[in-house]
Every structure is written in structure tokens, then in C-alpha cells.
Design a protein around this motif. Structure first.
Motif, short mmCIF file in Angstrom:
data_model
loop_
_atom_site.label_atom_id
_atom_site.label_comp_id
_atom_site.label_asym_id
_atom_site.label_seq_id
_atom_site.Cartn_x
_atom_site.Cartn_y
_atom_site.Cartn_z
N ILE A 155 0.85 -1.19 0.00
CA ILE A 155 0.00 0.00 0.00
C ILE A 155 0.88 1.24 0.00
O ILE A 155 1.75 1.40 0.87
CB ILE A 155 -0.94 0.01 1.22
CG1 ILE A 155 -1.93 -1.16 1.13
CG2 ILE A 155 -1.70 1.34 1.30
CD1 ILE A 155 -2.84 -1.29 2.33
N LYS A 156 0.67 2.11 -0.97
CA LYS A 156 1.43 3.35 -1.08
C LYS A 156 0.86 4.39 -0.12
O LYS A 156 -0.35 4.44 0.09
CB LYS A 156 1.36 3.88 -2.52
CG LYS A 156 2.11 5.17 -2.75
CD LYS A 156 1.92 5.66 -4.20
CE LYS A 156 2.57 7.02 -4.40
NZ LYS A 156 2.32 7.55 -5.77
N VAL A 157 1.73 5.22 0.45
CA VAL A 157 1.30 6.28 1.36
C VAL A 157 1.69 7.65 0.79
O VAL A 157 2.84 7.88 0.45
CB VAL A 157 1.95 6.12 2.76
CG1 VAL A 157 1.51 7.28 3.68
CG2 VAL A 157 1.56 4.78 3.38
N ILE A 158 0.70 8.52 0.67
CA ILE A 158 0.95 9.92 0.34
C ILE A 158 0.88 10.71 1.64
O ILE A 158 -0.11 10.61 2.37
CB ILE A 158 -0.08 10.48 -0.65
CG1 ILE A 158 -0.02 9.70 -1.98
CG2 ILE A 158 0.14 11.97 -0.91
CD1 ILE A 158 -1.11 10.10 -2.97
N GLN A 159 1.92 11.49 1.96
CA GLN A 159 1.94 12.26 3.19
C GLN A 159 1.71 13.74 2.92
O GLN A 159 2.26 14.31 1.96
CB GLN A 159 3.27 12.07 3.93
CG GLN A 159 3.40 10.68 4.54
CD GLN A 159 4.67 10.50 5.32
OE1 GLN A 159 5.69 10.09 4.78
NE2 GLN A 159 4.62 10.81 6.62
N THR A 160 0.91 14.37 3.77
CA THR A 160 0.58 15.78 3.64
C THR A 160 1.06 16.55 4.86
O THR A 160 1.52 15.96 5.84
CB THR A 160 -0.95 15.99 3.52
OG1 THR A 160 -1.55 15.76 4.82
CG2 THR A 160 -1.57 15.03 2.52
N ALA A 161 0.90 17.86 4.83
CA ALA A 161 1.10 18.67 6.02
C ALA A 161 0.08 18.25 7.08
O ALA A 161 -0.95 17.63 6.78
CB ALA A 161 0.94 20.15 5.69
N VAL A 162 0.36 18.58 8.35
CA VAL A 162 -0.54 18.22 9.44
C VAL A 162 -1.85 18.99 9.31
O VAL A 162 -1.86 20.20 9.11
CB VAL A 162 0.12 18.51 10.80
CG1 VAL A 162 -0.85 18.21 11.94
CG2 VAL A 162 1.40 17.69 10.95
N GLY A 163 -2.97 18.29 9.41
CA GLY A 163 -4.30 18.91 9.31
C GLY A 163 -5.21 18.07 8.43
O GLY A 163 -4.83 17.69 7.32
N ASP A 164 -6.42 17.76 8.94
CA ASP A 164 -7.34 16.93 8.15
C ASP A 164 -7.76 17.63 6.86
O ASP A 164 -8.13 16.98 5.88
CB ASP A 164 -8.57 16.55 8.98
CG ASP A 164 -9.41 17.74 9.39
OD1 ASP A 164 -8.85 18.76 9.84
OD2 ASP A 164 -10.64 17.66 9.28
N LYS A 165 -7.67 18.97 6.84
CA LYS A 165 -7.98 19.73 5.64
C LYS A 165 -7.09 19.28 4.48
O LYS A 165 -7.55 19.11 3.35
CB LYS A 165 -7.79 21.22 5.92
CG LYS A 165 -7.85 22.12 4.71
CD LYS A 165 -7.58 23.57 5.09
CE LYS A 165 -7.58 24.49 3.87
NZ LYS A 165 -7.32 25.90 4.25
#
Length: 435
Positions: free
Chosen positions: A287-297
């Protein structure tokens, strides 16, 4: 922005957030969007009635028909807003104490664009009372709940033998959580279910896990589910008192979805705060993971843009985007129960391949956040980054609301973690102390 922050308008109830501002926001919605109708929900805070009716009166004076949903969760309002393609307003300050409150404006299930919030702010401040030729009506609706309950029918949750304790934080899920969980769970125990307007999140809920840990021990439950004040977060405790955070909950649900061929693109969305051990386990699963900045937005934005199934934050926001547009603690909890029941396993067994790395978060208070721009601080951070193994986590970021800096480190070697944490924290304290 003057009023809107990262999650709607927030502030002290009866001070910044008063009936006058709520009325002006209702007017602004009428002026900017000219909707035929809106729906308003609220949590159990003492001030929520005042703000809900303030928004309602402002909108109705502007010709908008208003449907009052009373005490419901944020995800319920978001779902109704999406299904009816309308504007929803939720009165809540989430996991904050009762003295705070907030107003979230949701458009067709999702948070508004920045420009739309800027437009609303300009209408709030224009000083003009908008009186439509025909006033809108204000009515009570039960449809928000009935439409939301159908989601659980469609999920086909098997009756479970698992014993469940659940903490509804004296907040927005105290009614709906009980109704849903008791329908599918033979043995359940509820705490945080006696709101009085002053006790939302008070020593209960997902920010006070001792309450659910005690309940699990007292009732000898298999699982403990803990929600926050507005119902968009969940953290889970197993029978041994072990914490399963948002990342692990995403892992469990994504693993299940992949096993039944329902995980789009075999990809999930997490934030930069995710434990490297969880990331490694996802990789082993394919499973590939895309990581974002902190925040559910930010998680939500990527889920929508990439047309993905599930994402979340370790704080407990779990968004199953194929079904619901926002984080939903109750729904994530029931999906967890469905997964474990269908596989006849407990949480530890279902996640036994996940090895969590040691992780530490340090909040450094009373520092000038501009310290992070100093070359000396940047140099130390770069030195630590180069010393830590490639699969480690290092995140140094300023708080968005307080004069503090947060430092997070996770790596397999706890001695290395402590040494490098001290190096960064000491340098920030030395150079950033507020006089």
C-alpha cells in the motif's frame, strides 16, 4: 483572515463569538451564496444554542429557509450537506473546553475555499443589514439523523460478540453514538453521556484517555472507543490498555479494504506526523502512502484530488472518502468493529506486523516562532536530519495558535532519539526565549 482560521471561526463564547457575530455570519451566507436553504447543527456547549439561533435569524432575515438539526455531530452535518448539495453550519469547538466555541461553514460536504471565506468576512464587516423581500422560515428537522443512519445500514455491519466501551465526551455523539453502537453491539457501556452545557470534553473524550482506559478495565471490554466533542475524531484502546491512534486505525481499515479489492489505487493518505513503523508496514502490505502537512484539511484535499478511499491523522481524524466527506469517529469505530468481527480477530493480532518506532513530541512554550528562521537553528536541524536514519521522522513546526514550537522525532533507536531531541530543543530554547 480576520475571523476564519484553519477550522472555521473559533474563540471565547459570549466574547469574540457572540450572537451579534453569529447573526452577521447568517447574513453573510445569505448575501454571498443566496441559498434557498441551509442546515444548522450544534454540540452540547452552553453557548451553542445562542450561536445556532444567531446564525439562523441572520440567514432567515436574508430570505433563507433554515433547518435546525439540534445536537448532531460535525460529520452528520457534512454528510447531509453533501447529499443535499447545500450549505451546512456546525456550532462547535471540537475538543476544546466549554468556554470556547466555533462555527464551521460547510459547502456541499466540504470546507469552503479560502476565497469564499474571505468573501464571507467582507460581508460580515460591511455593516449593512440585509432584509429580503420574503423572510425565510426556521424549522426543526430530523432528516439529518435519518439520512445518516442509512449509511450504517449500507455498511452491512455484522452483529458482534465484541464487548465495547465508548466515551462520547459529553458532546455531539452522546445520542447518535449510543443509538448506532447499541444496535450492532450486544454488550456495550457508555461514558461521557451526561452533558450539562459545561462538561463537554471535561476529563472525558479523546483528549482524556484515562476515562476510556478505566471503563475498559472496569467493564472488561474488548475495545474502548473514545470520541471528541464534535464527533470527527476517534482513538481506540484495546483490552490491555494499548492505544491505537489514527494512523493504526487507517492501517486496519485500509488492510481490510485492500483484502476485499475496495482500496482505490492501493493508496492511503497520512500526514508528516505518521510513525515510520506504520509507513514501513504499509509498504510491506503493498500500500502506497501519500503524506501531507498536518491537518485533516490537507488530507481531505489529497483524497479528493487523487480520488482515493481513505486517509487520516494520528490525532484520530479518519476520512473514508468513498462514503463520508469528513472525519467521522463513530463511523470509523463501527468500520473497525466490522473488520475485526468479520476476521474474528482482535486489534493486536490484526496489526501484529506493525512495529511502532519510539516517538516523542516536545512542545517548547514561550518562544518566538521566528527562531526557526535563524541560520543557527536551521543548521542544527539539518545536522540532526543527516544523523537520523533515512526511515526516521523529524518535524519541527510552529504552533498556529500559541507562542510555542513543536518538535517531533521518531526512529528505531531511542537513545539516538533522546540525544537529537535535546540538541534541537536546547538550541531553540537558547535562541528563541521570549523576554
Amino acid at each position: 483572515m480576520k475571523y476564519f482560521g484553519t477550522d472555521g471561526i473559533r474563540g471565547k463564547a459570549f466574547e469574540k463569538l457572540n450572537s451579534n457575530l453569529a447573526f452577521k455570519l447568517g447574513q453573510a451566507i445569505a448575501k454571498r451564496f443566496k441559498p434557498e436553504s441551509i442546515v444548522i447543527g450544534q454540540d452540547t456547549r452552553l453557548s451553542s444554542n445562542m450561536l445556532a439561533h444567531g446564525v439562523a435569524y441572520g440567514a432567515a432575515l436574508g430570505g433563507v429557509n433554515v433547518f435546525m438539526a439540534d445536537v448532531v455531530s460535525t460529520p452528520m452535518i457534512a454528510y447531509y450537506s453533501k447529499m443535499k448539495d447545500m450549505i451546512g453550519v456546525m456550532i462547535t469547538a471540537s475538543h476544546n473546553p466549554y468556554t470556547d466555541n466555533g462555527i464551521k461553514v460547510i459547502k456541499s460536504g466540504y470546507k469552503m475555499l479560502d476565497q469564499e471565506e474571505i468573501d464571507l468576512e467582507s460581508y460580515i464587516d460591511d455593516g449593512k443589514v440585509y432584509i429580503a423581500e420574503k423572510f425565510g422560515s426556521i424549522n426543526i428537522t430530523k432528516e439529518v439523523e435519518s439520512l445518516y443512519l442509512q449509511v450504517y445500514e449500507d455498511l452491512m455491519i455484522p452483529n458482534t460478540k465484541l464487548s465495547i466501551s465508548f466515551d462520547t465526551a459529553n458532546g455531539a455523539t452522546y445520542k447518535i453514538g449510543k443509538k448506532i453502537i447499541e444496535k450492532y453491539v450486544e454488550t456495550s457501556y457508555q461514558i461521557g453521556d451526561n452533558p450539562d452545557g459545561l462538561n463537554i470534553n471535561l476529563n472525558v473524550g479523546s483528549t482524556h484517555l484515562d476515562a476510556i482506559k478505566s471503563a475498559v478495565a472496569l467493564y472488561k471490554s474488548d475495545l474502548g472507543l473514545s470520541f471528541d466533542g464534535d464527533g470527527d475524531r476517534i482513538l481506540v484502546i484495546d483490552k490491555d490498555g494499548t492505544l491505537f491512534d489514527g494512523d493504526l486505525i487507517v492501517y486496519v481499515i485500509a488492510k481490510y479494504l485492500k483484502s476485499v479489492g475496495m482500496l482505490k489505487k492501493d493508496t492511503v493518505v497520512l500526514t508528516q506526523m505518521s510513525n515510520p513503523g506504520v509507513l514501513a508496514a504499509f509498504k510491506r502490505l503493498g500500500i502506497k502512502v501519500i503524506q501531507t502537512a498536518v491537518g485533516d484539511k490537507y488530507v481531505s484535499e489529497v483524497l479528493i484530488k487523487e480520488d482515493l478511499t481513505i486517509g487520516g491523522e494520528n490525532s484520530g481524524h479518519i476520512i473514508i472518502n468513498d462514503i463520508l466527506p469528513s472525519g467521522d469517529g463513530v463511523f470509523a469505530g463501527m468500520f473497525l468493529i466490522k473488520t475485526l468481527t468479520e476476521n474474528d480477530m482482535n486489534l493486536k493480532d490484526y496489526t501484529k506486523e506493525v512495529v511502532i518506532y519510539p516517538q516523542k513530541l516536545v512542545n517548547i512554550p514561550n518562544v518566538n516562532k521566528a527562531v526557526l528562521e535563524l541560520e543557527e537553528v536551521k543548521k542544527v536541524i539539518m545536522e540532526v536530519r543527516s544523523e537520523l536514519p533515512e526511515d526516521s521522522l523529524l518535524l519541527v513546526r510552529p504552533s498556529g495558535t500559541e507562542p510555542l514550537v513543536r518538535v517531533t522525532i521518531s526512529c528505531q533507536d531511542s537513545v539516538m532519539l533522546e540525544k537529537n531531541m535535546a540538541k534541537i530543543v536546547d538550541k531553540i530554547k537558547e535562541l528563541g526565549e521570549m523576554k
